[in-house]
Design an enzyme around this catalytic site. Structure first.
Site, short mmCIF file in Angstrom:
data_model
loop_
_atom_site.label_atom_id
_atom_site.label_comp_id
_atom_site.label_asym_id
_atom_site.label_seq_id
_atom_site.Cartn_x
_atom_site.Cartn_y
_atom_site.Cartn_z
N GLY A 22 0.92 -1.09 -0.09
CA GLY A 22 -0.02 0.08 0.05
C GLY A 22 1.08 1.13 -0.11
CB ALA A 23 4.31 1.73 -1.24
CG ASN A 24 -0.47 3.55 -4.18
OD1 ASN A 24 -0.70 2.39 -3.74
ND2 ASN A 24 -1.63 4.54 -4.50
N GLY A 26 -0.82 7.66 1.36
CA GLY A 26 -1.01 7.86 2.70
C GLY A 26 0.25 7.33 3.47
CB SER A 151 -6.84 0.51 13.59
OG SER A 151 -7.73 1.33 13.86
CE1 TYR A 176 -9.38 -0.63 8.64
CE2 TYR A 176 -10.01 0.35 10.78
CZ TYR A 176 -9.08 0.31 9.88
OH TYR A 176 -7.91 0.94 9.77
N1 LIG Z 1 -5.58 6.78 8.39
C1 LIG Z 1 -5.79 6.40 9.78
O1 LIG Z 1 -6.12 7.03 10.84
C2 LIG Z 1 -5.43 4.96 10.08
C3 LIG Z 1 -5.98 4.42 11.44
C4 LIG Z 1 -5.50 3.30 11.68
C5 LIG Z 1 -4.88 2.37 10.97
N2 LIG Z 1 -4.74 2.47 9.67
C6 LIG Z 1 -4.22 1.77 8.83
O2 LIG Z 1 -3.10 2.18 8.14
C7 LIG Z 1 -2.77 1.68 6.80
C8 LIG Z 1 -2.64 2.58 5.64
O3 LIG Z 1 -3.78 3.22 5.35
P1 LIG Z 1 -3.71 4.91 4.95
O4 LIG Z 1 -4.46 5.51 6.09
O5 LIG Z 1 -2.37 5.23 4.63
O6 LIG Z 1 -4.80 4.84 3.94
P2 LIG Z 1 -4.73 5.02 2.15
O7 LIG Z 1 -4.38 6.33 1.90
O8 LIG Z 1 -6.24 4.91 1.72
O9 LIG Z 1 -3.74 3.96 1.86
C9 LIG Z 1 -4.14 2.53 1.62
C10 LIG Z 1 -3.29 1.78 0.66
O10 LIG Z 1 -3.67 0.57 0.70
C11 LIG Z 1 -3.82 0.10 -0.68
N3 LIG Z 1 -4.55 -1.03 -1.05
C12 LIG Z 1 -5.79 -1.00 -0.83
N4 LIG Z 1 -6.43 -2.32 -1.19
C13 LIG Z 1 -5.35 -3.10 -1.71
C14 LIG Z 1 -5.10 -4.34 -2.31
N5 LIG Z 1 -6.15 -4.98 -2.74
N6 LIG Z 1 -3.90 -4.85 -2.59
C15 LIG Z 1 -2.71 -3.77 -2.45
N7 LIG Z 1 -2.90 -2.67 -1.94
C16 LIG Z 1 -4.04 -2.16 -1.59
C17 LIG Z 1 -4.10 1.36 -1.51
O11 LIG Z 1 -3.85 1.33 -2.72
P3 LIG Z 1 -4.76 2.06 -3.97
O12 LIG Z 1 -4.20 3.70 -3.90
O13 LIG Z 1 -4.53 1.56 -5.15
O14 LIG Z 1 -6.23 1.96 -3.69
C18 LIG Z 1 -3.24 2.25 -0.65
O15 LIG Z 1 -2.03 2.47 -1.05
C19 LIG Z 1 -4.10 0.77 6.54
O16 LIG Z 1 -3.82 -0.59 7.02
C20 LIG Z 1 -5.02 1.32 7.50
O17 LIG Z 1 -5.85 0.38 8.22
C21 LIG Z 1 -4.99 3.95 9.02
#
Ligand SMILES: NC(=O)c1ccc[n+]([C@@H]2O[C@H](COP(=O)([O-])OP(=O)(O)OC[C@H]3O[C@@H](n4cnc5c(N)ncnc54)[C@H](OP(=O)(O)O)[C@@H]3O)[C@@H](O)[C@H]2O)c1
Length: 308
Positions: A22-24, A26, A151, A176
């Site tokens: 999920g490197a692209n 956030g 989380s 989730y």
């Molecule tokens: N943001 C928060 O406050 C928060 C809080 C608690 C936990 N987290 C955790 O942090 C992690 C990163 O999330 P983020 O907040 O940075 O959100 P984000 O910006 O939505 O990033 C999520 C990443 O996961 C990728 N992804 C989704 N479905 C996938 C799949 N089927 N195969 C491979 N990659 C996939 C997305 O790719 P695409 O761009 O192609 O969709 C994107 O790169 C997640 O595990 C989330 O549960 C975040």
């Protein structure tokens, strides 16, 4: 733990091969950027290769010497995970750090290609399979680590890991929470199994508090998106800071394995990375071991703990 930890505290990572899922966007993007700044060889494991290449362009505009490579990985599909591992092993002979970061939240009911509820399948089972298939490489790489992303929501989730196929009638957030709790239990159990087999690889859990990324908007309905953005700006932290617990778990020399790293602020929504005790309270040997068995059966990936 040093006070005021930032990504500037990360030491030189020359020679380390690191996978970030999920490197692209956030947290994953911010994590890659920080690792590239410290000279790591970073593999951006992305569902959409074009988005991965765009992320590398962005990183290179900031860090011209960045050593980054994008590879396709769809955690929605076990066959794609196997293909990713096959390609990765053809290209690399070591793996210092695996960061299991990709995730989706509160999406409407869907199943993965293999028939799992999509949040459980992508956030947890996909990473379980990925780690198991990369285990030999991790074990043979000195000082290697696996970082899982949990989380805050999981702190209040009951471990009911029995229906991974899901159903339309269940609230998406329930899955989730379960998926994230499963990631955290997995991190603890993996560390336990490493120690039992005398393997020096470390497994660490982390959580980013509440971070300003696309995660919330993707899962919510259009109407609530504006509201979401406003409240995120108020209670949350920037994605760069949200990545610090992940980066700390991945790189800090003080890590022993088995820790849970999250922000130290009130309620855990923001702040500096610190070691948290709550995962020790949530962890149950019995539950984690049953979850492990179920995950091996569902993914068909059996972990082989052979030391060097
Ligand atoms: N943001 C928060 O406050 C928060 C809080 C608690 C936990 N987290 C955790 O942090 C992690 C990163 O999330 P983020 O907040 O940075 O959100 P984000 O910006 O939505 O990033 C999520 C990443 O996961 C990728 N992804 C989704 N479905 C996938 C799949 N089927 N195969 C491979 N990659 C996939 C997305 O790719 P695409 O761009 O192609 O969709 C994107 O790169 C997640 O595990 C989330 O549960 C975040």
């Amino acid at each position: 733990m040093s006070k005021g930890w930032t990504k500037n505290d990360i030491g030189d990572l020359t020679g380390k091969v690191i996978i970030v899922t999920g490197a692209n966007s956030g947290l994953g993007y911010e994590t890659c950027l920080a690792l590239a700044e410290k000279n790591a060889s970073v593999v951006l494991a992305v569902r959409n290769l074009n988005k991965g290449l765009e992320a590398i362009d962005k990183i290179k505009a900031i860090v011209p010497h960045a050593n980054c490579h994008a590879m396709q990985l769809d955690l929605n599909d076990l066959a794609s995970i196997r293909e990713f591992v096959h390609q990765f092993k053809a290209r690399y002979t070591s793996l210092s750090i695996l960061i299991n970061n990709a995730g989706i939240m509160a999406s409407s009911y869907q199943q993965t290609k293999d028939g799992f509820e999509s949040q459980v399948g992508i956030n947890y089972l996909g990473h379980f399979a990925l780690t198991g298939l990369l285990l030999d490489l991790l074990i043979k790489t000195p000082n290697s680590r696996v970082v899982s992303v949990g989380s805050l929501i999981a702190h209040k989730t009951k471990p009911q890991f029995h229906n991974f196929k899901g159903s339309k009638s269940t609230k998406p957030l329930k899955y989730y929470g379960e998926s994230k709790l499963a990631c955290m239990m997995f991190a603890k159990e993996l560390q336990y199994r490493f120690r039992l087999s005398n393997i020096s690889t470390k497994s660490i859990a982390s959580h980013p508090g509440i971070s300003q990324t696309k995660l919330f908007a993707r899962g919510s309905r259009k109407l609530s998106k504006k509201l979401m953005r406003v409240s995120l700006n108020f209670v949350g932290q920037r994605a760069e800071s949200g990545a610090y617990p992940i980066l700390y778990a991945a790189t800090d020399p003080s890590i022993r394995g088995g820790e849970y790293i999250g922000p130290d602020g009130r309620g855990g929504s923001k702040g500096e990375p610190t070691e948290l005790e709550i995962l020790d309270e949530l962890y149950s040997e019995h539950v984690a071991s049953n979850l492990w068995k179920l995950s091996e059966t569902l993914t068909g990936v059996k972990y082989k703990f052979k030391s060097k």
